[in-house]
Each structure stands twice: as structure tokens, then as C-alpha cells.
Write a protein that holds these residues in place. Structure first.
Motif, PDB file in Angstrom:
ATOM      1  N   LEU A 104      -2.458  -8.706  -0.517  1.00 37.18           N
ATOM      2  CA  LEU A 104      -1.432  -7.716  -0.162  1.00 37.18           C
ATOM      3  C   LEU A 104      -1.464  -6.612  -1.210  1.00 37.18           C
ATOM      4  O   LEU A 104      -1.897  -6.827  -2.340  1.00 37.18           O
ATOM      5  CB  LEU A 104      -0.051  -8.370  -0.127  1.00 37.18           C
ATOM      6  CG  LEU A 104       0.188  -9.382   0.982  1.00 37.18           C
ATOM      7  CD1 LEU A 104       1.609  -9.922   0.888  1.00 37.18           C
ATOM      8  CD2 LEU A 104      -0.048  -8.769   2.354  1.00 37.18           C
ATOM      9  N   PHE A 105      -0.989  -5.422  -0.823  1.00 37.84           N
ATOM     10  CA  PHE A 105      -0.978  -4.307  -1.770  1.00 37.84           C
ATOM     11  C   PHE A 105       0.326  -4.354  -2.574  1.00 37.84           C
ATOM     12  O   PHE A 105       1.402  -4.132  -2.019  1.00 37.84           O
ATOM     13  CB  PHE A 105      -1.117  -2.986  -1.022  1.00 37.84           C
ATOM     14  CG  PHE A 105      -2.299  -2.966  -0.077  1.00 37.84           C
ATOM     15  CD1 PHE A 105      -3.553  -3.376  -0.506  1.00 37.84           C
ATOM     16  CD2 PHE A 105      -2.149  -2.558   1.236  1.00 37.84           C
ATOM     17  CE1 PHE A 105      -4.636  -3.382   0.363  1.00 37.84           C
ATOM     18  CE2 PHE A 105      -3.234  -2.561   2.115  1.00 37.84           C
ATOM     19  CZ  PHE A 105      -4.478  -2.976   1.669  1.00 37.84           C
ATOM     20  N   PRO A 106       0.243  -4.642  -3.877  1.00 38.49           N
ATOM     21  CA  PRO A 106       1.474  -4.909  -4.645  1.00 38.49           C
ATOM     22  C   PRO A 106       2.352  -3.674  -4.832  1.00 38.49           C
ATOM     23  O   PRO A 106       3.529  -3.813  -5.113  1.00 38.49           O
ATOM     24  CB  PRO A 106       0.945  -5.417  -5.993  1.00 38.49           C
ATOM     25  CG  PRO A 106      -0.434  -4.877  -6.093  1.00 38.49           C
ATOM     26  CD  PRO A 106      -0.964  -4.802  -4.681  1.00 38.49           C
ATOM     27  N   HIS A 107       1.769  -2.475  -4.682  1.00 39.29           N
ATOM     28  CA  HIS A 107       2.576  -1.268  -4.911  1.00 39.29           C
ATOM     29  C   HIS A 107       3.286  -0.814  -3.646  1.00 39.29           C
ATOM     30  O   HIS A 107       3.980   0.193  -3.662  1.00 39.29           O
ATOM     31  CB  HIS A 107       1.683  -0.148  -5.455  1.00 39.29           C
ATOM     32  CG  HIS A 107       0.580   0.258  -4.516  1.00 39.29           C
ATOM     33  ND1 HIS A 107      -0.398  -0.620  -4.087  1.00 39.29           N
ATOM     34  CD2 HIS A 107       0.310   1.427  -3.917  1.00 39.29           C
ATOM     35  CE1 HIS A 107      -1.224   0.001  -3.271  1.00 39.29           C
ATOM     36  NE2 HIS A 107      -0.811   1.247  -3.141  1.00 39.29           N
ATOM     37  N   LEU A 108       3.099  -1.541  -2.543  1.00 38.67           N
ATOM     38  CA  LEU A 108       3.752  -1.168  -1.279  1.00 38.67           C
ATOM     39  C   LEU A 108       4.643  -2.320  -0.830  1.00 38.67           C
ATOM     40  O   LEU A 108       4.294  -3.487  -1.021  1.00 38.67           O
ATOM     41  CB  LEU A 108       2.698  -0.906  -0.197  1.00 38.67           C
ATOM     42  CG  LEU A 108       1.661   0.187  -0.478  1.00 38.67           C
ATOM     43  CD1 LEU A 108       0.651   0.254   0.660  1.00 38.67           C
ATOM     44  CD2 LEU A 108       2.346   1.538  -0.653  1.00 38.67           C
ATOM     45  N   PHE A 149       9.070  -6.221  -1.868  1.00 38.26           N
ATOM     46  CA  PHE A 149       7.714  -6.064  -2.413  1.00 38.26           C
ATOM     47  C   PHE A 149       7.027  -7.431  -2.487  1.00 38.26           C
ATOM     48  O   PHE A 149       7.699  -8.444  -2.670  1.00 38.26           O
ATOM     49  CB  PHE A 149       7.764  -5.410  -3.794  1.00 38.26           C
ATOM     50  CG  PHE A 149       7.933  -3.920  -3.713  1.00 38.26           C
ATOM     51  CD1 PHE A 149       6.826  -3.089  -3.649  1.00 38.26           C
ATOM     52  CD2 PHE A 149       9.196  -3.356  -3.660  1.00 38.26           C
ATOM     53  CE1 PHE A 149       6.967  -1.724  -3.537  1.00 38.26           C
ATOM     54  CE2 PHE A 149       9.350  -1.976  -3.551  1.00 38.26           C
ATOM     55  CZ  PHE A 149       8.234  -1.165  -3.495  1.00 38.26           C
ATOM     56  N   SER A 151       5.534  -9.087  -4.660  1.00 39.22           N
ATOM     57  CA  SER A 151       5.767  -9.943  -5.823  1.00 39.22           C
ATOM     58  C   SER A 151       7.001 -10.829  -5.646  1.00 39.22           C
ATOM     59  O   SER A 151       7.157 -11.805  -6.358  1.00 39.22           O
ATOM     60  CB  SER A 151       5.926  -9.086  -7.080  1.00 39.22           C
ATOM     61  OG  SER A 151       7.002  -8.196  -6.914  1.00 39.22           O
TER      62      SER A 151
ATOM     63  N   GLN B 118      -8.169  -6.252  -3.629  1.00 43.27           N
ATOM     64  CA  GLN B 118      -7.431  -5.101  -3.110  1.00 43.27           C
ATOM     65  C   GLN B 118      -8.359  -4.198  -2.310  1.00 43.27           C
ATOM     66  O   GLN B 118      -8.014  -3.691  -1.251  1.00 43.27           O
ATOM     67  CB  GLN B 118      -6.829  -4.308  -4.278  1.00 43.27           C
ATOM     68  CG  GLN B 118      -5.731  -5.035  -4.982  1.00 43.27           C
ATOM     69  CD  GLN B 118      -4.532  -5.184  -4.090  1.00 43.27           C
ATOM     70  OE1 GLN B 118      -4.040  -4.208  -3.541  1.00 43.27           O
ATOM     71  NE2 GLN B 118      -4.077  -6.402  -3.905  1.00 43.27           N
ATOM     72  N   ARG B 143      -0.211   3.271 -12.043  1.00 41.51           N
ATOM     73  CA  ARG B 143       0.935   2.504 -12.540  1.00 41.51           C
ATOM     74  C   ARG B 143       0.592   1.775 -13.838  1.00 41.51           C
ATOM     75  O   ARG B 143       1.394   1.719 -14.761  1.00 41.51           O
ATOM     76  CB  ARG B 143       1.383   1.485 -11.502  1.00 41.51           C
ATOM     77  CG  ARG B 143       2.230   2.110 -10.424  1.00 41.51           C
ATOM     78  CD  ARG B 143       2.344   1.171  -9.232  1.00 41.51           C
ATOM     79  NE  ARG B 143       3.373   1.594  -8.304  1.00 41.51           N
ATOM     80  CZ  ARG B 143       3.240   2.605  -7.463  1.00 41.51           C
ATOM     81  NH1 ARG B 143       2.139   3.318  -7.435  1.00 41.51           N
ATOM     82  NH2 ARG B 143       4.230   2.924  -6.650  1.00 41.51           N
ATOM     83  N   SER B 217       9.307  -1.007  -8.757  1.00 38.34           N
ATOM     84  CA  SER B 217       8.623  -0.987  -7.469  1.00 38.34           C
ATOM     85  C   SER B 217       7.448  -1.946  -7.449  1.00 38.34           C
ATOM     86  O   SER B 217       6.510  -1.778  -6.692  1.00 38.34           O
ATOM     87  CB  SER B 217       8.159   0.435  -7.138  1.00 38.34           C
ATOM     88  OG  SER B 217       7.076   0.795  -7.955  1.00 38.34           O
TER      89      SER B 217
END
Lengths: 258, 218
Positions: A104-108, A149, A151, B118, B143, B217
Motif C-alpha cells: 500500500l502507498f503509506p503517504h496516501l 492511513f 499505518s 512501492q 517526506r 499524514s
């Protein structure tokens, strides 16, 4: 042009697939067809080439020689670089893949993880993509996690979101690369349930797995691979209860006598 | 002769103007170093060697030689080839490119640190290499890179004093101008130091906020 509606064209057709890393032959001349709606398990010891075969289907690990076809379209066409990239990006939209480590994309957040590709590649509006994300999350039973998110999710929840993300592209086939191997034992079942549900919906699936019980209960066909070849294949009741090959018997003895 | 800070308030105007220029240079060069750093890093990692090689040389030039010399070269040297830049622009370019090279090194390291999964996750959905970089890899790398890059920005603010030598009336030069009229070096250098410190505090507070927002985030 190839007529894709012709019924004698196999849905997925792998012809003489071979791959080597230097002197090491990982896949040795494997030919295999999968029909639409079929659920195929690939089992075998680690290093047998089962993940490599799966990853060859969507060109993550391109074959050294041989062909992979999906619905009459050759996936690993030899093309000049730019055309090849375009072609591969196009065919990959039809092939969902689920990884051992979710990716999964952790920043989204969960919604954006699911909507990113449909918005970018299929030109869906934000509203339409969000609706799609809600549907897909409901499908895997995680509607309440839409704004969260990755995480903040458990491993099982992450994998269900990853499945929802792949399904949002409306793939023709789903590839599962040891989807439950990285999960704590108590989280495996929730992912298996989602996969069973997909099976009931007649999604074509190719599943690399170490879970013999799951393979036996869900799959139509089981392939046993060892040292780069398909040693034996057949319906699960034959492979698990009445294997012919000595290597299959040895492998199953180790994995079933727990 | 004792110290006498009462002469300072009379020159607040000059000092504040100098502070304004220092902030302007820091922002201009900071932005250039940020976006330039991203461009340099992408070229270094993914560019064809024909483009990569000259950028490698440029990077070597900016990392291997003194910043002061680079500023002289850009401001005075380029006149000879017909490029006559205003001092402020020359200062922004010199500082900006110098720190862009350092930022590029940080960004390269953080891009390479993004998990291969990723990349595979994005590519299997059908994203192209470029789309994967823009939407998946670079946002995550940025980030990770913000805290160390913040330190570079603070260094950039302090090194902006060097552009006084090409005649930009920033804080250090403003202090010198006040000194040349009052013969009070200690007082004005201390006053300038205090001004730098204030800007630095603001910059650090901003960076901390940014880091917190990013942490939230994830």
C-alpha cells in the motif's frame, strides 16, 4: 487481428516459458493454460520458481523466452522500448496483483490508495472514483477505514485494502503472490474469506500459496512446481490425496503433517 | 572606549532592509535549491548518460569548490561571456545551485531508500515509470528528506551572508554600512547576529511545523 471472442483461444496461455538469472534456470519450458473463471493454486518449495512464474504473467519479471497471452493479446510482446512500456502499462490494468507485503502507498489514505490508478489511468472523476472506492471497500468489509492511513491498519486489513485497490481497476484476472504469508495466523482467515468470496464471483485467480487447506478448499486446479518445472497438476483432491510423483508426495508429507 | 548600543536604533531602517534582502535571498535560493535538487536527483538516477554526465560535472564543481568563488564566477565571471546578472539574481542562482547539489544528494539517497514494493505496487496497477515516480516514489522520498534538508536550509540562510561580497545589501552588508558611518563594529555585528538568530528561529519553527504535518499524514 486475432479474434478474441473465439472460444478455442485460452483465456491465459503461457507457452514454453523459460527464465534464467545468469546460469541459474528458474523456469524451464513451462506451458500452461488457464480458463476464464478458473482458480489455480501454485504450490511448491521456496525457490521452485512459482513466484517468478506469477510475476512473469504481468511482466514484473519478464521471461527469457516463451510467450504469455491474455485473451488473445500477447503480454510480453517484443516491441521498441517506448511502445513496449505503453503496451505493458495497458495490459497491466487488466491484471490485478496482490503481494505478500501489501505494498500500500503509506503517504496516501485508503481512499486515495484505491482511487489513484482509476483516476489517473481511466480518467474517472473524483466523485466517480470515490464511489468506486466505497464500493470496493464495502466488498472487503472495510467501509469504516476509508479515511485512514495504511499505518493505522492491521496486516489483514492492509491486505484487504490491497485487494480492493486491485479490484478497483476491474481486472480480468487476479494474481496472488503469497498474500497471507506475512500475516499473523489469526489474521489469515479474514483475507482468505475475501479471496473465497472472489472465487464465488468467478474471478479468474492464480494463487501462489503455502496454505494447502486453502488451496484444497477454494481452487479448481493445483500445480505443484519444483526446480523450475511443473511436476504435477490436477484437481486438488487428486494432488492432495493421490499424487503420482515422488517429489509431490515428499513435499506434501512435510506440509500436511502438521 | 566602552560599548554603546544606543547608536543601533538609529540604523534600524538599514538593518531591517538588510533583513528583508536576506529573507528574500534565502527564500529564492531555498526554492531553487529544493526544486533544482529534485531535478538534479531525477537526472542523476534516471537520466540518459548524455545528460547525466554534464550534471555530474556541474555537481562536482559546486561541491568541490568554495561557494564564495562560485558567487564571484557567476556575478563577475559571466559578464565576460555577455551574461550580466543583477547582484541579487546572481546571489540567488549561486546559493540556490550550490545547495541544490547538496539537496540532490539527499534526495537521491531517499529515493533509493523507498521500498521496491512501492514501485511494483504502482507498476502493476498500470502506472508508467514517470507516473510512479511523480505520484508514489518522490512524494515518499520528499517526506523522508525534509528533516535533513531543513538543516541545509538553515545552512543556506547563514551562508547567504556571503552574497554581501557581490554587493547585495543584505543583513551583513547593511551592518557593515552602519559600521562605516559609526565606527561601532561590535554593536552592529551583534545586532546583525541577533537578526540572523530571529530569522533562524522562524525558519526552524516553520520546519518543525512541516515535519509535524508530514508525520501526521503517515
Amino acid at each position: 487481428m486475432i479474434d478474441t471472442t473465439k472460444s478455442d483461444t485460452p483465456f491465459i496461455d503461457i507457452r514454453h516459458a523459460a527464465k534464467s538469472f545468469g546460469a541459474l534456470e528458474v523456469l524451464k519450458d513451462i506451458s500452461l493454460t488457464v480458463e476464464r473463471g478458473q482458480i489455480v493454486a501454485i504450490i511448491g518449495p521456496s525457490g521452485s520458481g512459482k513466484s517468478t512464474l506469477l510475476r512473469a504473467i504481468n511482466e514484473l519479471d519478464p521471461l527469457s523466452s516463451g510467450e504469455v497471452w491474455l485473451e488473445g493479446v500477447q503480454i510480453n510482446k517484443k516491441l521498441p522500448y517506448r511502445q513496449y512500456e505503453k503496451h505493458v502499462n495497458q495490459v497491466r490494468q487488466d491484471i490485478g496483483m496482490v503481494f505478500q507485503h501489501f505494498n500500500l502507498f503509506p503517504h496516501l489514505n485508503v481512499r486515495d490508495n484505491i482511487t489513484l490508478a482509476p483516476k489517473m489511468l481511466k480518467g474517472l472523476s473524483t466523485a466517480a472514483a470515490n464511489k468506486l472506492a466505497e464500493e470496493q471497500l464495502a466488498h472487503v468489509g472495510l467501509s469504516e477505514k476509508i479515511d485512514v492511513f495504511p499505518s493505522r491498519l492491521s496486516g489483514g486489513q492492509k491486505q484487504r485494502v490491497a485487494i480492493a485497490r486491485a479490484l478497483a481497476m476491474k481486472p480480468k484476472v487476479m494474481l496472488f503472490d503469497e498474500a497471507t504469508s506475512a500475516l499473523d495466523p489469526e489474521l489469515v482467515e479474514e483475507v482468505n474469506l475475501v479471496m473465497k468470496q472472489l472465487a464465488e464471483e468467478h474471478m479468474t485467480m492464480i494463487i501462489v500459496t503455502h496454505e494447502m487447506d486453502f488451496a484444497a478448499s477454494v481452487c479448481d486446479r493445483v500445480l505443484f512446481m519444483d526446480q523450475g518445472v511443473v511436476v504435477e497438476e490436477g484437481p486438488p483432491e487428486v494432488i492432495f490425496q493421490n499424487p503420482k510423483e515422488e517429489r509431490t508426495k515428499n513435499f506434501l508429507r512435510k506440509h500436511l503433517s502438521r | 572606549m566602552g560599548l554603546d548600543f544606543t547608536v543601533v536604533p538609529e540604523y534600524f531602517g538599514i538593518l531591517f532592509l538588510g533583513m528583508g534582502w536576506t529573507i528574500a535571498i534565502t527564500i529564492g535560493a531555498g526554492l531553487l535549491s529544493f526544486f533544482g535538487g529534485i531535478v538534479f536527483a531525477v537526472i542523476a538516477l534516471y537520466g540518459h548518460w548524455v545528460i547525466r554526465l554534464p550534471f555530474r560535472l556541474l555537481a562536482w564543481l559546486f561541491m568541490g569548490t568554495p561557494l564564495l568563488l562560485q558567487l564571484f564566477l557567476i556575478y563577475f565571471g559571466l559578464i565576460e561571456v555577455g551574461i550580466d546578472l543583477p547582484a541579487f539574481i546572481a546571489g540567488v542562482i549561486g546559493l540556490g545551485l550550490h545547495f541544490a547539489v547538496y539537496n540532490s544528494e539527499l534526495i537521491q539517497a531517499s529515493i533509493l531508500a523507498v521500498d521496491k514494493g512501492q514501485y511494483e505496487g504502482a507498476r502493476t496497477l498500470g502506472l508508467s515509470r514517470g507516473q510512479t515516480l511523480r505520484r508514489i516514489v518522490i512524494p515518499q522520498a520528499v517526506r523522508a528528506v525534509i528533516p535533513p534538508m531543513g538543516n541545509n536550509m538553515i545552512a543556506l540562510l547563514k551562508d547567504s551572508a556571503l552574497v554581501s561580497v557581490i554587493g547585495v545589501a543584505e543583513l551583513t552588508l547593511a551592518a557593515q554600512q552602519a559600521i562605516s558611518r559609526t565606527y561601532r563594529p561590535f554593536e552592529f555585528y551583534i545586532a546583525a547576529a541577533a537578526c540572523y538568530y530571529v530569522i533562524n528561529l522562524c525558519l526552524e519553527a516553520g520546519l518543525r511545523r512541516l515535519e509535524r504535518r508530514i508525520a501526521a499524514s503517515r
